[in-house]
Design a protein around this motif. Sequence first.
Motif, PDB file in Angstrom:
ATOM      1  N   UNK A 305      -4.643  13.132 -13.496  1.00 47.21           N
ATOM      2  CA  UNK A 305      -4.632  14.104 -12.578  1.00 47.21           C
ATOM      3  C   UNK A 305      -3.963  14.377 -11.096  1.00 47.21           C
ATOM      4  N   UNK A 306      -4.078  12.934 -10.617  1.00 48.19           N
ATOM      5  CA  UNK A 306      -3.502  12.814  -9.947  1.00 48.19           C
ATOM      6  C   UNK A 306      -1.879  12.633  -9.226  1.00 48.19           C
ATOM      7  N   UNK A 307      -1.050  12.411 -10.291  1.00 47.67           N
ATOM      8  CA  UNK A 307      -0.259  12.577 -10.901  1.00 47.67           C
ATOM      9  C   UNK A 307       0.881  11.038 -10.538  1.00 47.67           C
ATOM     10  N   UNK A 308      -0.224   9.696 -10.752  1.00 44.96           N
ATOM     11  CA  UNK A 308      -0.043   7.913  -9.663  1.00 44.96           C
ATOM     12  C   UNK A 308       0.526   7.904 -10.934  1.00 44.96           C
ATOM     13  N   UNK A 309       0.878   6.190 -10.289  1.00 49.05           N
ATOM     14  CA  UNK A 309       2.142   5.111 -11.307  1.00 49.05           C
ATOM     15  C   UNK A 309       1.054   4.260 -11.961  1.00 49.05           C
ATOM     16  N   UNK A 310       1.041   3.440 -12.634  1.00 46.29           N
ATOM     17  CA  UNK A 310      -0.035   2.876 -13.027  1.00 46.29           C
ATOM     18  C   UNK A 310      -0.777   2.057 -12.297  1.00 46.29           C
ATOM     19  N   UNK A 311       0.116   1.112 -11.236  1.00 43.59           N
ATOM     20  CA  UNK A 311      -0.679   0.330 -10.435  1.00 43.59           C
ATOM     21  C   UNK A 311      -1.125   0.682  -9.950  1.00 43.59           C
ATOM     22  N   UNK A 312      -1.147   2.128  -8.931  1.00 46.39           N
ATOM     23  CA  UNK A 312      -1.913   2.906  -8.122  1.00 46.39           C
ATOM     24  C   UNK A 312      -3.625   3.640  -9.160  1.00 46.39           C
ATOM     25  N   UNK A 313      -2.936   3.409 -10.791  1.00 45.11           N
ATOM     26  CA  UNK A 313      -4.274   4.131 -10.805  1.00 45.11           C
ATOM     27  C   UNK A 313      -5.077   3.069 -11.476  1.00 45.11           C
ATOM     28  N   UNK A 314      -4.837   2.000 -11.384  1.00 48.56           N
ATOM     29  CA  UNK A 314      -5.815   1.049 -11.525  1.00 48.56           C
ATOM     30  C   UNK A 314      -6.139   0.639 -10.664  1.00 48.56           C
ATOM     31  N   UNK A 315      -5.906   0.671  -8.720  1.00 52.28           N
ATOM     32  CA  UNK A 315      -6.320   1.260  -7.552  1.00 52.28           C
ATOM     33  C   UNK A 315      -6.985   1.431  -8.134  1.00 52.28           C
ATOM     34  N   UNK A 316      -7.075   3.032  -7.773  1.00 49.46           N
ATOM     35  CA  UNK A 316      -8.016   4.081  -7.350  1.00 49.46           C
ATOM     36  C   UNK A 316      -9.321   3.946  -8.968  1.00 49.46           C
ATOM     37  N   UNK A 317      -9.013   3.736  -9.907  1.00 52.37           N
ATOM     38  CA  UNK A 317     -10.745   3.413 -11.152  1.00 52.37           C
ATOM     39  C   UNK A 317     -11.409   2.121 -10.258  1.00 52.37           C
TER      40      UNK A 317
END
Length: 437
Positions: A305-317
Amino acid sequence: MKDTPGWASPGSAPSDGQEPGASGPADPADRPDPAQQPGQDPQGSKWSKEQPPPAQWSAPTGPPAPGQTPPPPPPGPGWGNRPPSGPNGPGGYGGYGGGWGSGWGGPPPAAKPGVIPLRPLGVGEILDGAVSTMRTYWRTVLGISLTVAVVTQILVILLEGLVFNDASTEALDDPSATLDELTRAMGDAMLSSGVVFLISLVGTIAATALLTTVTSRAVLGKSVTTGEAWRDARPQVAKLFGLIFLLMLIAFGVVAGGTLPGILVALAGSGDGGAALAVLGGLGAGVVALWLMVRFSLASPALMLEKQGIVKSLSRSTKLVRGSWWRVFGIQLLATIIANVVASIVVIPFTFLAAALSGDGFTGFLNSGGDLGWTFLVVSGIGSVIGAMITFPITAGVTVLLYIDQRIRREALDLELARAAGVQDYGSGTPGPTAGG
């Protein structure tokens, strides 16, 4: 008609305390007549001697009679007093903050343009939102789930029927089997299970990617076709595969690291001590792996949904789950249990039916040593497809709604969602009507 103060309109009917043809309201009994001597009762008056105090009632309408003091204004809002009604008055949407008891029902209901209200959600609302998405947009949701489940199950049936059905696993049940036979049988069983697991994982990833888009649109009350969902999810599908495999690698690495000391001790000659150490290390590593998987469980919707990369999505979670680990874990565990129980209600009867139709019956299936016929594979596969149609939407929907709920709690995402859904004046204290509610 009884003349109850404040109800009858003037001229509608003669009251009991007023002669026909007289104009204006009748005088109340507690007001003395100038022509009346003190202590005398008025002739013909039917008003009760016990009347409410003047401050508690008023004549129906019209100006006060000559010589009558106007009643004082009603007391201000307080506990038990009804404030003025209306959509924007103190008793309406905008007046619940005036004091305890000054309104009628507390805060107004939150805007609900789609399957959930735009406010922090409870457990039941998250589960209901996932089910409502499946029920409201059933053509798209079940179409995606059915397509993914059929494709993955066809691949599983072909592999089990053509490749793994000939694998020798009888040695696992043979007490006299040699070490080489046991090793070969375990290798075949692990290979078969691993390939089936990977195929199921690929199907789960594809279904999650598409259903994430559907659920996010359902929150806004907007439908989406399968083609639109695929076009929106396609740029992120490769990253989603990378994210899932990275999470699997992390979990496997943690568990392997926990059991490795015990394995090394066992290889050094201390079999019992090494086995005990491996079990303890495996349990501790399993707890750590579970903690990490829940901590990263919202990375998938963040990536899509945020069109993030893999590492960034892990950080967001990690940021969204921080401080709410037990809540996220409990809701996802509850959703998984519910989905699998419902799916089992469908799958288990198909398994019994497949065993009965395969010719040898269920006892023959248990004693077949893994030699499954095509009838059994096809019939049980149909049950698995129906079960996947249930589990895919529930698990994916709960994960997406958990992500949205955490962002509403931490980042006021409800304001952005309300604007996207076209809810007027949301957040200004006088929200407009809900769209699509």
